[in-house]
Design a protein around this motif. Structure first.
Motif, PDB file in Angstrom:
ATOM      1  N   HIS A   1      -2.873  53.264  -8.428  1.00 27.23           N
ATOM      2  CA  HIS A   1      -3.556  53.787  -7.235  1.00 27.23           C
ATOM      3  C   HIS A   1      -3.773  55.299  -7.357  1.00 27.23           C
ATOM      4  CE1 HIS A   1      -3.708  53.644  -2.519  1.00 27.23           C
ATOM      5  NE2 HIS A   1      -4.564  54.529  -3.002  1.00 27.23           N
TER       6      HIS A   1
ATOM      7  N   HIS B   1      -7.000  58.553  -6.952  1.00 26.69           N
ATOM      8  CA  HIS B   1      -8.363  58.956  -6.598  1.00 26.69           C
ATOM      9  C   HIS B   1      -8.745  60.142  -7.479  1.00 26.69           C
ATOM     10  CE1 HIS B   1      -8.348  56.436  -2.926  1.00 26.69           C
ATOM     11  NE2 HIS B   1      -7.061  56.727  -2.918  1.00 26.69           N
TER      12      HIS B   1
ATOM     13  N   PHE C   1     -10.761  54.209  -8.043  1.00 25.01           N
ATOM     14  CA  PHE C   1     -11.599  53.450  -7.126  1.00 25.01           C
ATOM     15  C   PHE C   1     -13.072  53.782  -7.297  1.00 25.01           C
ATOM     16  CE2 PHE C   1      -7.416  53.795  -5.322  1.00 25.01           C
ATOM     17  CZ  PHE C   1      -7.158  52.498  -4.897  1.00 25.01           C
TER      18      PHE C   1
ATOM     19  N   LYS D   1     -10.712  46.643  -2.868  1.00 29.71           N
ATOM     20  CA  LYS D   1      -9.896  47.424  -1.923  1.00 29.71           C
ATOM     21  C   LYS D   1     -10.616  47.556  -0.591  1.00 29.71           C
ATOM     22  CE  LYS D   1      -7.293  51.187  -0.530  1.00 29.71           C
ATOM     23  NZ  LYS D   1      -7.371  52.509  -1.109  1.00 29.71           N
TER      24      LYS D   1
ATOM     25  N   HIS E   1       0.299  51.655  -0.593  1.00 37.26           N
ATOM     26  CA  HIS E   1       1.075  52.758   0.000  1.00 37.26           C
ATOM     27  C   HIS E   1       1.883  52.415   1.264  1.00 37.26           C
ATOM     28  CE1 HIS E   1      -2.391  53.216   2.625  1.00 37.26           C
ATOM     29  NE2 HIS E   1      -3.119  53.853   1.740  1.00 37.26           N
TER      30      HIS E   1
ATOM     31  N   ASP F   1      -1.062  57.056  -5.315  1.00 34.13           N
ATOM     32  CA  ASP F   1      -2.128  57.410  -4.361  1.00 34.13           C
ATOM     33  C   ASP F   1      -2.521  58.876  -4.557  1.00 34.13           C
ATOM     34  OD1 ASP F   1      -4.063  57.240  -2.455  1.00 34.13           O
ATOM     35  OD2 ASP F   1      -2.716  57.109  -0.738  1.00 34.13           O
TER      36      ASP F   1
END
Ligand SMILES: [Zn+2]
Length: 451
Positions: free
Chosen positions: A57, A59, A91, A151, A239, A310
Motif C-alpha cells: 500500500h 502512493h 494505485f 481499491k 490501514h 500507506d
C-alpha cells in the motif's frame, strides 16, 4: 550469473534454518548445504536471509486532490529497495488528474510514468470511478490481464472517490466471480459528516481525530465484512487503525476470505503528535489514535496479515500550505516507505528469530498471496524470483528515513539497528551495505501484463 548466499539464517515463515541459497539468473535455484557452481559468493554470516519485502500500500507518482505526491516512481522505489522492498504496490485512480480518462487510460499513464524509473518491481491496484457499460467491460478485461486487486473508498465524496454500499455490492457480485479481490478504505462517511464541528477548534490538528472518529472505522469494517461474506468475495481491509475494528476482523478471519493490514503510524504514533505545534505534519486518514499499546498487542498476536505503509508523502511546502483555520485543508498523508521493515521489526524485537519470521509472513508471503503472485514472489523457494534480503539485525543505530524526497520525516527520533547488507532483485545485487549499487540503471519490472 550464479550467486551463492552462504552462512545465513534463512527465514522460511514457519521456521528459521541455517542454510545457503543459490540464485541462478532471475530465479532462486536451490536451498541447502554444499551448493556449488557459483560465480559469486556472498557471506551472510550473522545475518538473516529473507524473501524481498512487498509494500502492499503506497502512493507514488500521482496527485491527491490538488497536491502532487512528493515521491515519484524513482524516489519511492529507491528508498524502498534500500530498505528491502523489492515489490512496490501502488494505485491507479481513474481521473486522478481531473481528466475524463478511462481506467485503462489511467493505467497506461501510470505505466508510462513508471517505465525505466523503478528500482524495485511494481504492481498496481486499480480504482475505477465511473461505471458506464464500457467501464465494466474495461474492468473485466483488466482483471483478465492480471489486475485483480481493486481499491474502493467509503469516504472522500469531494474527491469523487466515494463508493456507496449498493455500488460495492454490485461490484462484489459482478467482479468477484471474475477473480477480483477487493481492497476497501473503511470509514463511514455519513457518521463523519454528522460530527458536531461547533465544539471543535478546527485550527488544531487534534480536531482531525475528532472529525474522523473511531466508530466510523469500526462501523464500516463490520458492514464490509458482512457484505463480503454474503457475496463470498475476498476482502482486504486497508490501514486498520482502531482496536474495535481489529477485534471484528479477528472474529471473522477464520470464517471467510478476509485479510487486513495496519501501518507503522498506527502502531508507533499516537494523538500526542497531533498536539504538537507542528501537529499538522502528522495529518493522515484514518487519523493517529490513542490506546496504542493494546493495538500493538493485537498486531503482535497476528491479527493483521499484512503490515504496509500507506506511504503518501507530500513535500514540505505542500504540507505547510494549509489555511491555518481548518485542519481539513492539510494535504492528507504521511511518508513511511523507508521505515517499513524497521518499524515492523520493532514489534517483535525482543525475539529476533520471531521478528524475522513475522516479517517474512507479513511483508512477503501474505502480500504475495493477496496479490495472487505466490507462485512468483514472497518466499525463499526454488523457482521463485530471486528477490532476497540479507539483513544484519545488529548494525549501527541509524535514524529512520521514510523518504528521500523533500518531505517531513514522519518518525523523527526513531532509530533502528537493522542493516541491509544486500538486497537482490531478480538475482542482481542492487543494494550493498545499504547503498544502491547502480542508481542510473533501475532494474524494476512491471509485474502485471499489458493493459
Ligand atoms: Zn492509501
Amino acid at each position: 550469473m550464479r550467486t551463492l548466499i552462504r552462512g545465513g539464517r534463512l527465514s522460511l515463515g514457519d521456521r528459521i534454518e541455517a542454510s545457503d541459497v543459490l540464485l541462478d539468473g532471475r530465479r532462486i535455484a536451490a536451498i541447502g548445504q554444499h551448493l556449488g557452481g557459483a560465480d559469486r559468493v556472498v557471506d551472510a554470516s550473522g545475518c538473516y536471509v529473507l524473501p524481498g519485502f512487498i509494500d502492499f500500500h503506497t502512493h507514488v507518482g500521482d496527485c491527491i486532490g490538488t497536491f502532487e505526491l512528493a515521491d515519484d516512481y524513482e524516489s519511492g522505489t529507491r528508498i524502498g529497495i534500500m530498505n528491502g522492498i523489492t515489490t512496490l504496490c501502488t494505485f491507479v485512480t481513474q481521473g486522478s488528474r481531473g481528466s475524463q480518462e478511462t481506467l485503462r487510460q489511467a493505467l497506461l499513464r501510470a505505466q508510462a510514468h513508471a517505465k525505466g524509473h523503478c528500482h524495485s518491481d511494481v504492481a498496481w491496484h486499480l480504482t475505477p470511478t465511473t461505471f458506464e457499460p464500457e467501464d465494466w467491460e474495461d474492468l473485466e478485461r483488466l482483471i483478465q490481464a492480471g489486475y485483480r486487486t481493486l481499491k474502493f473508498y467509503t469516504t472522500y465524496k469531494n474527491a469523487g472517490l466515494f463508493t456507496d454500499q449498493a455500488r460495492l455490492e454490485e461490484l462484489f457480485q459482478r467482479l468477484g466471480p471474475a477473480g477480483a479481490r477487493f481492497l476497501v478504505h473503511c470509514e463511514d462517511d455519513e457518521l463523519m459528516a454528522s460530527v458536531d464541528t461547533s465544539t471543535l477548534d478546527l485550527s488544531r490538528a487534534s480536531s482531525h481525530a475528532r472529525l474522523r472518529p473511531e466508530a466510523a472505522e469500526a462501523r464500516t469494517v463490520a458492514a464490509l465484512i458482512d457484505l463480503a461474506a454474503r457475496c463470498k468475495v475476498p476482502l482486504h481491509v486497508v490501514h486498520v487503525s482502531t482496536n474495535a475494528a481489529a477485534h471484528r476482523i479477528r472474529e471473522a478471519h477464520n470464517h471467510q476470505d478476509l485479510t487486513s493490514e495496519t501501518c507503522p503510524q498506527y502502531l508507533w504514533l499516537d494523538e500526542t503528535w497531533l498536539d504538537r505545534s507542528d501537529g499538522h505534519r502528522w495529518i493522515c486518514s484514518p487519523p493517529l489514535r490513542n490506546e496504542r499499546p493494546q493495538f500493538r498487542e493485537l498486531a503482535r498476536e497476528g491479527v493483521f496479515d499484512l503490515i504496509a505503509t500507506d506511504h503518501c508523502a507530500f513535500c514540505c511546502t505542500d504540507k505547510d500550505a494549509w489555511d491555518q483555520l481548518d485542519i481539513r485543508t492539510v494535504a492528507n498523508g504521511l511518508g513511511g516507505l523507508g521505515g517499513l521493515a524497521h518499524l515492523a521489526w520493532k514489534l517483535w524485537e525482543d525475539d529476533p528469530d520471531r521478528a524475522a519470521r513475522e516479517l517474512t509472513l507479513r511483508l512477503a508471503l501474505n502480500p504475495a498471496a493477496r496479490l495472487g503472485m505466490a507462485n512468483r514472489k514472497g518466499a525463499l523457494r526454488p523457482g521463485l524470483d530471486a528477490d532476497v534480503v540479507v539483513l544484519d539485525p545488529s548494525g549501527p543505530s541509524q535514524p529512520i528515513r521514510s523518504s528521500l524526497a523533500d518531505t517531513y520525516e514522519a518518525y523523527p527520533g526513531f532509530a533502528s539497528t537493522l542493516a541491509f547488507r544486500h538486497v537482490f532483485l531478480g538475482g542482481e545485487s542492487v543494494v550493498e551495505a545499504g547503498e544502491l549499487t547502480n542508481v542510473d540503471r533501475p532494474l524494476g519490472l512491471a509485474l502485471q501484463g499489458p493493459a
